[in-house]
Write an enzyme that holds these catalytic residues in place. Structure first.
Site, PDB file in Angstrom:
ATOM      1  N   ASP A   1      35.652  31.669  26.102  1.00 55.14           N
ATOM      2  CA  ASP A   1      35.625  31.430  27.542  1.00 55.14           C
ATOM      3  C   ASP A   1      34.543  32.411  28.180  1.00 55.14           C
ATOM      4  O   ASP A   1      33.939  32.331  29.463  1.00 55.14           O
ATOM      5  CB  ASP A   1      36.944  32.114  28.444  1.00 55.14           C
ATOM      6  CG  ASP A   1      37.317  33.482  27.880  1.00 55.14           C
ATOM      7  OD1 ASP A   1      37.370  33.503  26.706  1.00 55.14           O
ATOM      8  OD2 ASP A   1      37.495  34.240  28.709  1.00 55.14           O
TER       9      ASP A   1
ATOM     10  N   ASP B   1      29.325  36.836  31.988  1.00 55.92           N
ATOM     11  CA  ASP B   1      30.456  37.679  31.919  1.00 55.92           C
ATOM     12  C   ASP B   1      30.156  39.246  31.338  1.00 55.92           C
ATOM     13  O   ASP B   1      30.575  39.512  30.416  1.00 55.92           O
ATOM     14  CB  ASP B   1      31.688  37.145  31.211  1.00 55.92           C
ATOM     15  CG  ASP B   1      32.366  36.010  32.224  1.00 55.92           C
ATOM     16  OD1 ASP B   1      31.783  35.836  33.385  1.00 55.92           O
ATOM     17  OD2 ASP B   1      33.396  35.854  31.894  1.00 55.92           O
TER      18      ASP B   1
END
Ligand code: AMP
Ligand code: MG
Length: 522
Positions: free
Chosen positions: A270, A280
């Protein structure tokens, strides 16, 4: 004053939406995203905006406007926009985790400026249907880390998502930094992240897991049409080309990480961008002592799955998950398998090429892989600062003696006294081999020094540097943040006024939370 943003939404217009509008936590089906509104911040204030990104999205001169603060703190929704959270799943630490999704990221809009499209996304702007058991918020320390690092990575030449702005929400957020039962309130903050797309491997995986081939096809076609248009009209052959391209871009990204000593920390699927962008920024860290085993993420300290030396192989593992997700559209495993095998071969070659460039070697020599492996051993025989080492090494000349070599890199050793006995003999052998190897080079020493300094950064966002910016910012002082932001715009250049940042990690930072130990709590 209205922000002059040229909104050109395509993700929400071309892909299926979750039909439920209520902001409740739930499993979402047959959809790529859910419409959602940011949470109203109680007392927002702007900490910083990136001049380059303001310019890139067409907002130069608007950072101080009331509307800028309102929009990028989530207080106001842009006219003609429909904010949304994306649906994705993922393999976390090697295990399928089911639906994850944008639990605290809200996409504001896609905008086009000067022929380039950007998605604008707030991180920490409140809960979404994907927030699961968490609050949808982000704290100041992790927002500063994301803000500074994404811009620093860009200037290092590493493919990355960017950051437009950093704001305080005026709200307090409860976090247990070390997950040891000591929660405390921290300042809430929001970063506006910017990228051509925030689609991750997990966006495809969730649809494959749900056996929703129609939506999967729609998302793959969308991604090809908008982000890989040169691959041609979607078809089985194009899907294979798409997978190959994602493999190549991801390899390119991870080789840059290895080059600059960046350790992502949470390479779950993810957190893998389909565009091969670093995405991220959580418990990431920078190698100080060169160490293949190192990970900054305390949550991963037992297995070290995402340690520095394993990153290229973890990309491969993640690509295998993407291959599985694309399989229903291709239905022939053999070609997907071939692409994975090619990655395996190409990544070893790419690694040697990357290390050769760090060593300033432009000719080919059959023994280069051995020279590199011996260097890796020597670098790990006693704690040696990666960034300092390669910068000092650029001054080494083919006719220098081995003791000249050791003197040049002396400052890179954390314990210079440890360089004796076999450690010293191995270093001497390495310098002797390197000197001989340099004699086979056709470029001169000055040219090599310049080439090496253009790819071995002098300034990186060392873990303790980000922490100093955070400690000051917690007290309302943003001078360190500003200084680092500007310093890291020119990571390869000499910046005599900032030489203090070209130094080993200070001893106080060795075991300090935030400097050497980071958790996913953010
Ligand atoms: P990360 O480890 O940051 O990549 O996050 C993994 C998943 O947890 C993603 O789906 C995030 O959106 C979600 N997540 C992380 N932190 C929060 C939070 N504070 N609130 C809601 N969701 C979160
Ligand atoms: Mg994530």
């Amino acid at each position: 004053m209205t922000l002059p943003l040229n909104i050109q939404d395509s993700f929400t217009k071309e892909l299926p939406a979750d039909p439920i509008y209520e902001n409740s936590r739930r499993q979402v089906h047959n959809a790529c995203f859910s419409f959602v509104r940011p949470k109203r911040p109680s007392n927002p204030s702007l900490i910083h905006a990136s001049p380059e990104m303001l310019e890139a999205v067409g907002l130069k001169g608007f950072a101080d406007s009331k509307e800028f603060l309102e929009v990028f703190s989530g207080a106001k929704v842009l006219p003609n926009s429909n904010p949304y959270a994306m649906c994705y799943g993922g393999h976390q630490f090697g295990h399928w985790a089911g639906q994850l999704g944008d639990g605290r990221a809200i996409n504001l809009a896609e905008v086009e400026y000067n022929g380039t499209k950007w998605a604008l996304q707030l991180k920490g702007a409140g809960e979404t249907p994907y927030s699961r058991s968490a609050d949808g918020l982000a704290v100041l320390r992790s927002s500063i880390r994301e803000y500074l690092c994404s811009e620093a990575m860009f200037h290092l030449g590493v493919p990355t998502t960017r950051a437009l702005s950093l704001v305080l929400t005026g709200d307090r957020v409860l976090r247990d930094i070390l997950y040891n039962g000591n929660p405390a309130y921290e300042k809430g903050a929001i970063v506006c992240r910017v990228a051509p797309s925030f689609v991750r491997f997990g966006n495809f995986e969730i649809l494959a897991a749900q056996k929703d081939v129609a939506t999967l096809k729609a998302l793959v076609d969308y991604t090809i049409n908008h982000h890989y248009p040169h691959l041609g009209t979607p078809s089985k052959g194009t899907y294979l080309k798409f997978f190959k391209e994602v493999a190549v871009q991801s390899m390119h990204m991870v080789m840059h990480w290895q080059r600059v000593g960046f350790v992502h920390g949470v390479m779950n699927t993810d957190n893998m961008s389909v565009l091969g962008l670093t995405i991220d920024y959580g418990p990431y860290g920078w190698l100080e002592g060169y160490d293949h085993e190192w990970t900054p993420n305390t949550t991963d300290s037992a297995n070290r799955r995402y340690r520095y030396g394993a990153q290229p192989q973890m990309v491969l593992w993640n690509l295998l998950q993407l291959a599985n997700a694309l399989y229903p559209l291709i239905e022939e495993a053999v070609h997907l398998q071939e692409i994975l095998e090619e990655y395996q071969e190409e990544v070893s070659i790419a690694y040697v090429d990357m290390m050769k460039s760090k060593l300033g070697l432009s000719e080919s020599d059959a023994n280069d892989p051995i020279l590199i492996a011996d260097l890796e051993k020597a670098l790990q025989s006693t704690e040696t600062d990666m960034t300092l080492f390669f910068r000092y090494l650029s001054k080494f000349r083919p006719n220098d003696s081995v003791s000249d070599g050791l003197n040049l890199v002396q400052e890179a050793f954390y314990t210079p006294d440890a360089v004796q006995g076999t450690i010293k003999t191995n270093w001497e052998a390495w310098f002797s081999g390197y000197a001989k190897r340099l004699q086979k080079e056709t470029i001169g020493s000055d040219e090599r020094l310049q080439a090496m300094n253009a790819i071995n950064p002098k300034y990186v966002l060392r873990n303790y540097m980000a922490q100093l910016a955070i400690d000051a910012a917690e007290q309302g002082d943003y001078k360190v943040l500003e200084e680092l932001f500007n310093l890291l715009k020119n990571p390869y250049g000499e910046q005599p006024a900032h030489e203090k940042w070209f130094a080993k990690r200070p001893e106080w930072a060795r075991n300090k939370v935030g400097c050497s130990m980071l958790s996913c709590s953010s």
